[in-house]
Design a protein around this motif. Sequence first.
Motif, mmCIF file in Angstrom:
data_model
loop_
_atom_site.group_PDB
_atom_site.id
_atom_site.type_symbol
_atom_site.label_atom_id
_atom_site.label_comp_id
_atom_site.label_asym_id
_atom_site.label_seq_id
_atom_site.Cartn_x
_atom_site.Cartn_y
_atom_site.Cartn_z
ATOM 1 N N LEU A 187 -5.980 -6.782 -2.074
ATOM 2 C CA LEU A 187 -5.470 -5.656 -1.840
ATOM 3 C C LEU A 187 -4.555 -5.133 -2.720
ATOM 4 N N GLU A 244 1.968 0.492 2.054
ATOM 5 C CA GLU A 244 0.867 1.183 2.727
ATOM 6 C C GLU A 244 -0.486 0.751 2.340
ATOM 7 N N LEU A 245 -0.795 0.600 1.393
ATOM 8 C CA LEU A 245 -2.207 0.151 0.780
ATOM 9 C C LEU A 245 -2.325 -1.370 0.987
ATOM 10 N N ALA A 291 -4.250 -2.153 4.458
ATOM 11 C CA ALA A 291 -5.690 -1.432 4.624
ATOM 12 C C ALA A 291 -6.568 -2.547 5.076
ATOM 13 N N PHE A 327 -8.776 7.895 2.877
ATOM 14 C CA PHE A 327 -7.829 6.954 2.228
ATOM 15 C C PHE A 327 -7.121 7.775 1.013
ATOM 16 N N THR A 328 -6.038 7.196 0.300
ATOM 17 C CA THR A 328 -5.329 8.189 -0.650
ATOM 18 C C THR A 328 -6.171 8.254 -1.906
ATOM 19 N N GLN A 339 -5.099 8.406 -4.939
ATOM 20 C CA GLN A 339 -4.518 7.718 -6.107
ATOM 21 C C GLN A 339 -4.901 8.054 -7.469
ATOM 22 N N VAL A 343 2.150 7.206 2.993
ATOM 23 C CA VAL A 343 2.012 6.748 1.514
ATOM 24 C C VAL A 343 2.684 7.311 0.503
ATOM 25 N N GLU A 366 5.026 4.880 -1.859
ATOM 26 C CA GLU A 366 4.989 5.150 -3.453
ATOM 27 C C GLU A 366 6.330 5.672 -4.088
ATOM 28 N N SER A 425 -1.193 10.860 -3.398
ATOM 29 C CA SER A 425 -1.204 10.514 -1.777
ATOM 30 C C SER A 425 -2.176 11.672 -1.136
ATOM 31 N N SER A 474 -6.443 2.620 -4.306
ATOM 32 C CA SER A 474 -6.760 2.213 -2.970
ATOM 33 C C SER A 474 -8.136 1.951 -2.704
ATOM 34 N N PRO A 523 -11.588 -1.716 -0.534
ATOM 35 C CA PRO A 523 -10.004 -1.585 -1.043
ATOM 36 C C PRO A 523 -9.791 -2.922 -1.755
#
Length: 400
Positions: free
Chosen positions: A21, A27-28, A31, A57-58, A60, A152, A156, A192, A258, A276
Amino acid sequence: MPDYLDEVRETCIAGGDEGELASYIPELAAADPDRLAIALCTIDGTVYAVGDAEHRFTIQSLSKPFAYALALADRGLDEVLEHVSVEPSGDAFNEISIDREGRPRNPMINIGAITTHALVGDAEATAEESTARVIAGLSAFAGRELEVDEAVYASERESADRNMALAYMVRAQGKLQDAPRAAVDGYTRQCSVLVDVRDLAVMAMTLASSGRNPVTGEQVVPAWVCRQVLSVMATCGMYDAAGDWMSNVGIPAKSGVSGGVLGALPGQVGIGVFSPRLDGFGNSVRGVRACERLSRDMGLHLMQAPEVASHVLYGVVDPDGDDDGMREITLQGTMHFAAAEVALRELERVPEDGRPVVVDLARVSSANDVGRRMLREGVRRLQLDGHDVRVQDPEGVLDD
């Protein structure tokens, strides 16, 4: 198609659980590493999705091609090229990578993406206006209003020291229009935005459809913009693994930390995958594995271009149309994935009334392997529905 995508998904799971991951973003790092979803979007907006397709999910770095497209549409190619080059970097996504003129080497690495973000909107746009334009543009590509994951974003933003250093480097070269903090904050907010694999597939298909969203019909960006973006994706989208990707998969693509991967094959299909666990290049391990399988099975490699086919469906005669009690479906042209998928949907519309069905292939000039397999499956399923299916195939299109 869903059955096939489920098979691909199961194969990817069976292939192992290597990868890590993105632990440098708190935050990631939280996951679920076992999630896996795959989606395809066709040129007419039909979306097939399997697995954890509802999970969001974000976006990114998957946002980078679309922000680049918006900058091109707003400022034009010449002005964008003054600030960001289009050469592969051979470096990791977060490296200091600039050319002799002080430009970031391409818009798909962080230093180039931060610079590109500040170019969205007109020349007088504030940093906040540029960010709002990016999020609205991402939503137009997806065909629905997208939201920012504030948790997120905050996570970040607190760990954005390296991106801040990159922004100051570009600012010192005279290539960054906004103040470094404003540019990095806007770029972080861009990354995000929440999406799912269906969104990725539709967004990719919008690029692959010359800028027209296949679901909403909106012309999001001009066709020339998509050609430019897809070209840069093909050479730079998978970071310093872009060469291996292009030779093995052959689809213009972009990855994100992500765990998302999207691929856009012009005129045929948009692909979205989410898993992920990442490899050493920052690309999803299972995402890459799924795209390799899809490309191989469906003949999607860009350098293996299919013949151009005319409209697939020549005509349909209902059982009472000529009083012979049979439903006749006549196909034409070249049967590759995109054509055969349209043909399968026509066969799927046949009512389960037990009447005989004639599938006439006399006007089909040729078929590749996936086209043959898809048509055979369509015939098989008609038979399972209780129809007496008669295939008219004088040229042996379905015969190996």
